[in-house]
Design an enzyme around this catalytic site. Structure first.
Site, PDB file in Angstrom:
ATOM      1  CB  CYS A  27      -1.929 -17.984  43.781  1.00 45.16           C
ATOM      2  SG  CYS A  27      -1.298 -17.913  42.096  1.00 45.16           S
TER       3      CYS A  27
ATOM      4  CG  HIS B  70       3.740 -18.742  43.681  1.00 47.04           C
ATOM      5  ND1 HIS B  70       2.887 -19.298  44.616  1.00 47.04           N
ATOM      6  CD2 HIS B  70       2.960 -17.924  42.902  1.00 47.04           C
ATOM      7  CE1 HIS B  70       1.666 -18.853  44.410  1.00 47.04           C
ATOM      8  NE2 HIS B  70       1.682 -18.018  43.377  1.00 47.04           N
TER       9      HIS B  70
ATOM     10  CB  CYS C   4      -2.654 -11.428  44.100  1.00 43.07           C
ATOM     11  SG  CYS C   4      -0.996 -11.949  43.614  1.00 43.07           S
TER      12      CYS C   4
ATOM     13  N   GLY D  87      -5.732 -15.700  40.823  1.00 42.85           N
ATOM     14  CA  GLY D  87      -6.318 -15.587  39.505  1.00 42.85           C
ATOM     15  C   GLY D  87      -7.782 -15.185  39.574  1.00 42.85           C
TER      16      GLY D  87
END
Length: 390
Positions: free
Chosen positions: A89, A346, A376, A378
């Site tokens: 992300c 997102h 945050c 993965g």
């Protein structure tokens, strides 16, 4: 002393899954913001030394180096190279870090950073269709750990991670729903005030229309409606689709150079990339790394949390920014002041650059010296970036 400055920032409006941008190829979506960036800043595309582009699902229409294909689709000179980055992300936030490091080191004068994700056309998880990306050694390391599914191609689940965070910090369903509702309310207020307009590059659609506004904002939602949603990750859980980020389509781009080069070429810096770090934490809970990343960034910057005028903490799931607030003791009034991914969406690989573009606009509108962005990622990672308004 050399520095890295952002001289342009632009984004598409964010489209809902199967929404207004569903018919736009991700390469064309990327090309659109590249052209808009050049037009708004006045940079000559031929002067761009590299394009560093974030994208998470690098398969199908987003394969074969979407960065290079975007350069060509934009009509930029064939001499402009491009490379595609995957830090989950945080991919386009990492692209910004790479761009800043490259100009700071003198290896390039002008780099464009950004990213794209068409989650409608290339669904999340498409890249694991060929098999499990985790080796037996990784699975053995986490065998029996709560939240790890041994028989799944994706044994580490972000939704389960969000539930683990909610449990650890003792967040109630009501707290998460209240946070989600506030995200929509803040985004709606910003949209109504025209706060997003300067950063947007409306997208021309095949039907002759123009997509000009973020379409994920739910103005009719309420605590009652959010309270009716199921908890898909745990039967007795607290996380719902309403307190999670939206599946979205979008792209954003940032132009990065040095103050000296910008001055020589008549470009006005918007902000300095003051500090850029990356950190990692528990890969099972997965979403807690913004906390150590923020601490690391502040330590390296020599700043206290109270000196930061705005914080953008990606709303992957409501427990993420709430846990970040609890641990940093930051001012909640400064957090995601124009809403976040719960309301705005997102688009994975494009989100880092989208958030930075929005934060920069908010800083300019309000005369805020320092802004901090973290998200945050993965695998239990997080980027954190502190920028200083110029």
């Amino acid at each position: 002393m050399s520095d890295a400055v952002i001289v342009g920032a632009v984004r598409t409006p964010v489209g809902r899954r199967k929404g207004s941008l569903a018919g736009v190829h991700p390469v064309d979506l990327s090309a659109h913001v590249l052209r808009a960036l050049a037009e708004r800043t006045g940079i000559e595309p031929g002067q761009v030394d590299d394009v560093v582009w974030g994208c998470v699902s690098q398969v199908g229409e987003q394969s074969w180096n979407v960065a290079r294909n975007a350069v060509l689709a934009a009509g930029w000179p064939e001499s402009v190279p491009g490379t595609t980055v995957d830090r989950q992300c945080g991919s386009s936030q990492q692209a910004l870090h790479f761009a800043a490091a490259t100009v700071l080191s003198g290896q390039a004068d002008l780099v464009v950073a950004g990213g794209v994700e068409s989650m409608t056309r290339v669904p999340m998880g498409s890249s694991v269709a060929g098999g499990m990306p985790f080796s037996g050694q990784i699975l053995e390391r986490y065998r029996g750990v709560e939240g790890v599914a041994q028989d799944s191609p994706l044994p580490f689940n972000q939704g389960v991670g969000a539930e683990l965070i909610a449990e650890r910090w003792r967040f109630s369903r009501t707290q998460l729903d209240e946070f989600a509702l506030a995200s929509h309310e803040k985004a709606a207020a910003a949209q109504d005030a025209g706060a997003f307009d300067p950063e947007l590059a409306p997208v021309a659609l095949a039907d002759g229309g123009k997509f000009a506004a973020d379409e994920g904002i739910r103005r009719d939602t309420s605590l009652a409606k959010l309270g009716e949603l199921a908890t898909p990750f745990r039967a007795d859980g607290v996380v719902t689709a309403g307190s999670a980020s939206q599946i979205s389509d979008g792209a954003a781009a940032l132009a990065v150079t040095t103050s000296e080069w910008a001055s020589r070429h008549g470009l006005r810096p918007l902000a300095r990339v003051h500090t850029a770090v990356v950190a990692a934490d528990d890969p099972v809970a997965m979403l807690t790394a913004p906390i150590p990343a923020t601490a690391k960034a502040l330590r390296r910057a020599g700043l206290g949390i109270e000196e930061i005028g705005v914080y953008e903490v990606n709303e992957a799931f409501a427990p993420v920014p709430l846990a970040w607030l609890a641990e940093t003791e930051a001012d909640p009034e400064r957090l995601n002041p124009r809403g976040g991914a719960i309301a705005l969406g997102h688009p994975l690989g494009g989100s880092g650059a989208r958030i930075m573009t929005t934060m920069l606009q908010h800083m300019r509108d309000n005369g805020i010296r320092y802004g901090l962005q973290t998200m945050c990622e993965g695998g239990g990672m997080a980027n954190a970036t502190i920028v200083e308004l110029l």
